[in-house]
Motif scaffolding. Structure first.
Motif, PDB file in Angstrom:
ATOM      1  N   TYR A   1      22.365  38.598  15.152  1.00  0.00           N
ATOM      2  CA  TYR A   1      20.977  38.324  14.779  1.00  0.00           C
ATOM      3  C   TYR A   1      20.079  37.938  15.949  1.00  0.00           C
ATOM      4  O   TYR A   1      18.869  38.081  15.876  1.00  0.00           O
ATOM      5  CB  TYR A   1      20.916  37.199  13.738  1.00  0.00           C
ATOM      6  CG  TYR A   1      21.697  37.521  12.492  1.00  0.00           C
ATOM      7  CD1 TYR A   1      21.258  38.487  11.599  1.00  0.00           C
ATOM      8  CD2 TYR A   1      22.897  36.868  12.213  1.00  0.00           C
ATOM      9  CE1 TYR A   1      21.979  38.788  10.465  1.00  0.00           C
ATOM     10  CE2 TYR A   1      23.620  37.159  11.074  1.00  0.00           C
ATOM     11  CZ  TYR A   1      23.156  38.123  10.204  1.00  0.00           C
ATOM     12  OH  TYR A   1      23.867  38.425   9.087  1.00  0.00           O
TER      13      TYR A   1
ATOM     14  N   ILE B   1      16.942  41.101  14.613  1.00  0.00           N
ATOM     15  CA  ILE B   1      16.340  41.563  13.361  1.00  0.00           C
ATOM     16  C   ILE B   1      14.973  40.906  13.228  1.00  0.00           C
ATOM     17  O   ILE B   1      14.651  39.975  13.947  1.00  0.00           O
ATOM     18  CB  ILE B   1      17.225  41.220  12.138  1.00  0.00           C
ATOM     19  CG1 ILE B   1      17.394  39.706  12.011  1.00  0.00           C
ATOM     20  CG2 ILE B   1      18.564  41.916  12.236  1.00  0.00           C
ATOM     21  CD1 ILE B   1      18.014  39.266  10.712  1.00  0.00           C
ATOM     22  N   ALA B   2      14.170  41.372  12.325  1.00  0.00           N
ATOM     23  CA  ALA B   2      12.858  40.802  12.006  1.00  0.00           C
ATOM     24  C   ALA B   2      11.920  40.748  13.209  1.00  0.00           C
ATOM     25  O   ALA B   2      11.416  39.685  13.562  1.00  0.00           O
ATOM     26  CB  ALA B   2      13.022  39.420  11.374  1.00  0.00           C
TER      27      ALA B   2
ATOM     28  N   ASP C   1      12.324  40.869   7.318  1.00  0.00           N
ATOM     29  CA  ASP C   1      13.490  41.638   7.774  1.00  0.00           C
ATOM     30  C   ASP C   1      13.890  42.771   6.849  1.00  0.00           C
ATOM     31  O   ASP C   1      14.972  43.332   6.979  1.00  0.00           O
ATOM     32  CB  ASP C   1      14.683  40.715   7.995  1.00  0.00           C
ATOM     33  CG  ASP C   1      15.122  39.993   6.732  1.00  0.00           C
ATOM     34  OD1 ASP C   1      14.513  40.213   5.660  1.00  0.00           O
ATOM     35  OD2 ASP C   1      16.071  39.206   6.812  1.00  0.00           O
TER      36      ASP C   1
END
Length: 177
Positions: free
Chosen positions: A14, A30-31, A70
């Protein structure tokens, strides 16, 4: 951000730790749009807050309802849709719409993450909330008039209060439109 001279020091699922020149910081894998924070006040003038354990700080934290942009609601989910979905999942309150009031960096000295703050409008309680099965979220409905004292009492009990809660209070009490 210019990533031409970016050295990846470590990459996880992540997050990744990177260096640009002498500066080391964390990037979200992510995001990339960051996260949303939701400022939600009930018809009874109660600010909706959530409490959950946060391993990085080793304790429970009082926070605004929030979530990463996300794609949990689908690959094309907008920040507004993320805010509406997260509010209902975490607090059990559905809103008619959200209004963006601010966007800015979370911790600009150590992370590339940005937060977008939304005010939720026309709330309706539809469930108990508490998040997804993988989450352990306690929902708090705190009177706006009593919020500073309530937050101080939680801190005295050993809970952490995310500073973004105070931004939520600012918008809830100074900009109620």
């Amino acid at each position: 951000m210019n990533e031409t001279h970016l050295e990846v020091l470590h990459a996880g699922r992540y997050l990744r730790l990177v260096r640009q020149g002498r500066w080391e910081f964390v990037q979200r894998v992510i995001a990339p749009q960051g996260a949303v924070q939701i400022i939600a006040v009930t018809a009874e003038h109660q600010l909706l807050l959530v409490e959950q354990h946060r391993p990085p700080v080793g304790g429970r934290v009082i926070e605004l309802p929030a979530g990463l942009i996300d794609g949990d609601g689908g690959p094309d989910e907008t920040p507004e849709a993320t805010a509406i979905r997260e509010l209902e999942e975490e607090t059990g309150y559905r809103c008619a719409r959200v209004r963006q009031v601010h966007r800015g960096p979370t911790s600009p000295g150590s992370s590339n993450e940005f937060n977008t703050f939304f005010v939720a409008e026309e709330l309706e309680r539809v469930s108990a909330g508490g998040g997804l099965d993988s989450e352990d979220i306690t929902v708090h409905r705190v009177s706006l008039a009593e919020a500073p004292a309530w937050l101080a009492a939680r801190q005295a009990e050993g809970l952490w209060v995310d500073p973004r809660v105070f931004m939520g209070l600012y918008w809830a009490t100074r900009h109620p439109e």
